[in-house]
Every structure is written in C-alpha cells, then in structure tokens.
Design a protein around this motif. Structure first.
Motif, PDB file in Angstrom:
ATOM      1  N   SER A  38      60.876  85.235  33.466  1.00  0.00           N
ATOM      2  CA  SER A  38      61.998  86.120  33.161  1.00  0.00           C
ATOM      3  C   SER A  38      63.302  85.688  33.819  1.00  0.00           C
ATOM      4  N   ASN A  39      63.237  84.842  34.846  1.00  0.00           N
ATOM      5  CA  ASN A  39      64.464  84.376  35.477  1.00  0.00           C
ATOM      6  C   ASN A  39      64.215  83.057  36.196  1.00  0.00           C
ATOM      7  N   GLU A  74      69.087  84.249  34.196  1.00  0.00           N
ATOM      8  CA  GLU A  74      68.052  84.854  33.366  1.00  0.00           C
ATOM      9  C   GLU A  74      67.378  83.794  32.503  1.00  0.00           C
ATOM     10  N   ARG A  91      65.785  84.009  29.058  1.00  0.00           N
ATOM     11  CA  ARG A  91      65.553  84.859  27.895  1.00  0.00           C
ATOM     12  C   ARG A  91      65.012  84.025  26.737  1.00  0.00           C
ATOM     13  N   THR A 150      55.301  88.662  37.654  1.00  0.00           N
ATOM     14  CA  THR A 150      55.041  89.013  36.259  1.00  0.00           C
ATOM     15  C   THR A 150      53.537  88.978  35.975  1.00  0.00           C
ATOM     16  N   TRP A 188      54.542  92.705  35.042  1.00  0.00           N
ATOM     17  CA  TRP A 188      55.120  92.719  33.696  1.00  0.00           C
ATOM     18  C   TRP A 188      54.897  94.076  33.042  1.00  0.00           C
ATOM     19  N   GLN A 232      57.635  96.128  34.319  1.00  0.00           N
ATOM     20  CA  GLN A 232      58.895  95.602  33.780  1.00  0.00           C
ATOM     21  C   GLN A 232      59.102  96.049  32.335  1.00  0.00           C
ATOM     22  N   GLU A 233      58.036  95.977  31.545  1.00  0.00           N
ATOM     23  CA  GLU A 233      58.153  96.371  30.143  1.00  0.00           C
ATOM     24  C   GLU A 233      58.362  97.878  29.997  1.00  0.00           C
ATOM     25  N   ARG A 250      61.934  98.602  30.850  1.00  0.00           N
ATOM     26  CA  ARG A 250      62.808  98.229  29.738  1.00  0.00           C
ATOM     27  C   ARG A 250      62.917  99.379  28.728  1.00  0.00           C
TER      28      ARG A 250
END
Length: 493
Positions: A15-16, A38, A40, A260, A302, A305-306, A309
C-alpha cells in the motif's frame, strides 16, 4: 572511531513505499526517513496491476533525496512476494506487472493439480498452496500468451534491481515464495517447470541474500546527477528483511511480521515437507541467514484497512486509534471470522463481508464500528494461536515468547490480544523491522558487521521493545474453543 557507512533501504509494501537512510558507526545504527509515497494499483486491460512507472519515479526520487541528505554507499530494495514482471528482448518491461489480488488465478490451482498434485507441489517447494503464488500466476500468463513476448522474468525486487544496476538475477528469499524453487537443493525445480510448460530460460540464476550485484547504472547517475554506489540484493522479500531484524537470536521464539499481511512462524534448520504440514497451510521460505522460516501467510491488518476505507466514506477523519478505542469499549467474544476465508481475499465492502460471514456461520452479527473491529482483532489473535498450535505439532518445538515486528506493532490492542490468546509474553518492535533488516543485510554484504546474528544484537540495543503479558486466560481459552468450532464447521462445509 569507525568510519560512518551510509546505506539506503527502499521498502515497497502493498500500500505504500518508504526510503530510509541508515548511518552506521561504532556498532550503532541510526535511521532517517527521507521519502514516503503511496503504492496505488491501477487497472490495465481489465487486470489489476502495479503502477511500475510511478514506483520507479518514486525510487529515483528516493535516490536523489538520499544524495542530498549525505549520500549513500549502497542501496537495496525489498518488496512483497510472488509478483513479477516480464522483460522483452530489448530489456524493456513488456507490460505492467499484475497484482496478486487480480482474479485471473481463481481457477488455476485446480487446473495445475490435474498435472501435478498439490502434495507433489508442496514436497518439492515447501510453499503454502495459495492461488496468488507465482506458479499459478505464470500459468495465467501463459494462457494470456505473454510468454510470446517475454524474454526474462524478474520478481519485483529483482526487477527494480535490474533498473538500478542493469544486471539480471533472482535473489533467493524472493525466489522461495514462487512455488517453483526447491528449498533443499536450492535450485529451480524442473519437475514442476517442465510438465507445466514454463521455460527455464525465463528464470535467472539464484543468488544468496546480501549479494553485491553491481553499481548504479552510469546513465541513471547522470540523469539524477548522483555518484555511483553499490547495488545490493538484500532479502528481496520484505518478510525476510523483517525477520532478519528480530531483536533476539533465541531458538525458542515465534515471530509475527505484522502489517497488511500477518506472517506467523518460527526459524528452523531444515524445511518441513510433510502432508500434514501442507494441510495446515504452512510455508517454508528461505531467510537471509540461510535458515528456513516456517510460517503461515494470514490475512492481517488489511482487514482493518479495508473496513476503515469503507467507514471513512461517512467519517473522513476516522483514524486507527479511534477504531481501536471503539473496539476496546465493545463487548468481547461475540463473534469471530476466519481471516483467511475466500470472502476476504479481494477488495470490497469489508464490514458487509464480515457481517455476511457471521450470518452464514450462525453467530451474532456485529453492527457498529467497535464490534466489527473487535471481531477482527480477536479473530486475528485467535488465528495466531491456531497457527502456533500447528507449528508446534509439526516441528516439536515449544515456544516461550512471540516477537512482533513491523507496522502492526503500533496496534496495542492486537499486541495485547496476541499475548492473551497465546498465553505467552509478546515483545513488540521494531516498527521499521523491514528497514532495519534491509540495512543489516547491506552492512553484512559490505563487511561492516559479521552476520545477521550480530545485526540482531545491534538492533536489540538500538530500538525500544514493548513487552505485553497475558491475562484473562480462562476467558481466552473458552473463546479459542468457540473459534475452533467455527473453523472446523467452516472447513467441513
């Protein structure tokens, strides 16, 4: 006073990315973050891909910033595992590297098993059978006729290493994630490549972690107006860099590289290639110190994180500390998920996915942020205990502590829950384990330190480690039995 050595570590995560400059003298290592960016993915021809051009620009920016910040004697890049890019006959990238979360491999493992059984794959490579593995991705590439244009396959860290140095190679730790590399013979496994029609000529000679592969290309140095420096293949797989930075050399510890993904395992002298180990979804990967890192890939933060989001669509200021606060205040042990269920393998509305999983398994359905987050944190901690039980069964080892390294160290609730669930102390840190490991491998290659073991001792003296001790064992033991019933019911369905 020892001459100060400067090393540049570029760590690319899913992710980064980050670039750190390390300054080493008198057995002390100081690190400074000089660039962060980032990572992406993008969609190209209906495939989820890595934006290689953007990442390469960020790497060049890192090189320039490192030069301005005092220069560097060497540079090394580590990345996530399994993914790769193809070079054509002119040495140019033939297309954007495909992301491991693309759905092109959904039915590939079953097709492969008609030619080579899952156990034959396992006993020859020791890799956990995952549809994201390089082997299955390559079969998808073959079906897409990508072999027709491809001259060379390079794993992601080696691909960036080629653009840095102009030299072709496959570093050993990243090769060991591919399901094509034999951890006993330390070579590509022709018994897999040949029947599946994968040309051996695509693959490069394998080199050990910590090999100096050359110097920065002269044309790159002219473009950036920087002097040449050594390019080192550290441990190309970021997990192995992180494990190299464990602040302990004790043989009876378990490790968790937490970000993640959660990579949970232990170090061994030789791989475990049994049928039971395969059924337990364990993987044997090669560490920077030549040991076998016997581990399981578990969906990690993750999941949070999701969810964040999705939640930020209604509360754009929601941060991780607020999520943890709400999880702490939520009622414990109401419902659990299997973090590795297929429903959680691809992006989407994760709060809804978690609720659907709980409904399908007959559990209380979490409805608010705190309950959903607590469900994730508790489920991860319980999956760690489930995995530790499998590791101890398959190895005969008894583990007395868990060392957590990586970004997950910042999640105090997860660290505490891990200690509670496992019933052993947890030592958390360093956060920047991948960077420390990358740098220690470089310093070993440069002859500044003797070996990885020496580097670990230096790291133990250089960073602060947080200790967590278990409590409420009775409640966690009961929760684990509930978790086991859920897992066993899911596996039986």
């Amino acid at each position: 006073m020892q001459k100060k050595i400067h090393v540049l570590a570029i760590d690319l995560g899913a992710s980064n990315g980050r670039a750190f400059l390390g300054r080493f003298a008198d057995q002390k290592l100081e690190i400074e973050e000089i660039h962060r960016f980032e990572n992406r993915p993008l969609t190209v021809n209906e495939k989820l891909c890595w934006d290689f051009d953007s990442l390469w620009d960020e790497i060049k920016t890192s090189l320039k910033k490192a030069h301005v910040s005092g220069g560097f004697d060497s540079v090394a890049i580590d990345t996530w595992g399994v993914d790769y890019g193809f070079l054509d006959r002119e040495g140019k990238l033939s297309e954007m590297p495909v992301h491991y979360r693309d759905n092109r491999t959904d039915s590939i493992p079953e097709q492969v098993f008609r030619i080579i059984s899952d156990f034959d794959l396992y006993r020859l490579t020791g890799n956990q059978i995952l549809k994201i593995n390089t082997l299955f991705q390559l079969i998808a590439s073959k079906k897409e006729r990508q072999f027709e244009q491809a001259q060379t396959l390079l794993f992601m860290p080696d691909l960036f290493g080629f653009f840095l140095s102009g030299n072709l190679y496959s570093e050993r730790s990243i090769a060991s994630t591919s399901q094509m590399f034999n951890p006993v013979s330390l070579s590509w496994e022709n018994a897999i490549l040949t029947p599946l029609g994968i040309p051996r000529s695509l693959l490069q000679d394998v080199i050990p972690s910590g090999t100096i592969v050359g110097e920065l290309r002269q044309e790159l140095c002219r473009e950036l107006n920087i002097p040449q420096s050594k390019v080192i293949a550290a441990a190309g797989h970021d997990t192995q860099c992180a494990i190299a930075a464990l602040p302990s050399n004790a043989p009876d510890i378990a490790f968790l590289s937490c970000g993640t993904w959660s990579l949970f395992g232990t170090e061994l002298d030789s791989p475990v290639l049994t049928y039971e180990s395969m059924k337990d979804d364990m993987s044997n990967e090669l560490g920077a110190n030549g040991k076998i890192d016997y581990l399981k890939n578990i969906n990690g933060l993750w999941l949070i994180q999701e969810c964040r989001r999705e939640w930020r669509k209604e509360n754009s200021c929601l941060d991780y500390s607020e999520i943890e606060r709400m999880a702490n205040e939520s009622e414990p042990f109401r419902s659990f998920i299997d973090p590795d269920d297929d429903i959680f393998s691809s992006p989407g509305d994760f709060p809804q996915k978690i609720q659907a999983f709980c409904t399908e398994t007959g559990q209380t359905v979490p409805t608010d942020i705190g309950a959903i987050a607590r469900c994730i944190y508790e489920s991860l901690a319980l999956k760690y205990r489930y995995t530790l039980d499998q590791i101890q069964k398959n190895t005969g080892k008894k583990h007395t502590a868990l060392h957590i390294v990586g970004g997950g160290v910042q999640s105090r609730i997860l660290c505490q829950f891990a200690s509670d669930s496992l019933g052993i102390p947890v030592y958390a840190g360093p956060i920047e384990a991948t960077v420390f490991g990358n740098m220690m491998i470089q310093l070993t290659a440069l002859g500044a330190i003797q070996n990885i073991q020496s580097g670990r001792s230096i790291i133990a003296e250089s960073v602060q480690i947080q200790k967590y001790v278990p409590h409420e064992q009775g409640k966690w033991n009961a929760a684990y039995q509930q978790f086991l019933r859920m897992i066993n019911k899911e596996n039986a369905s």
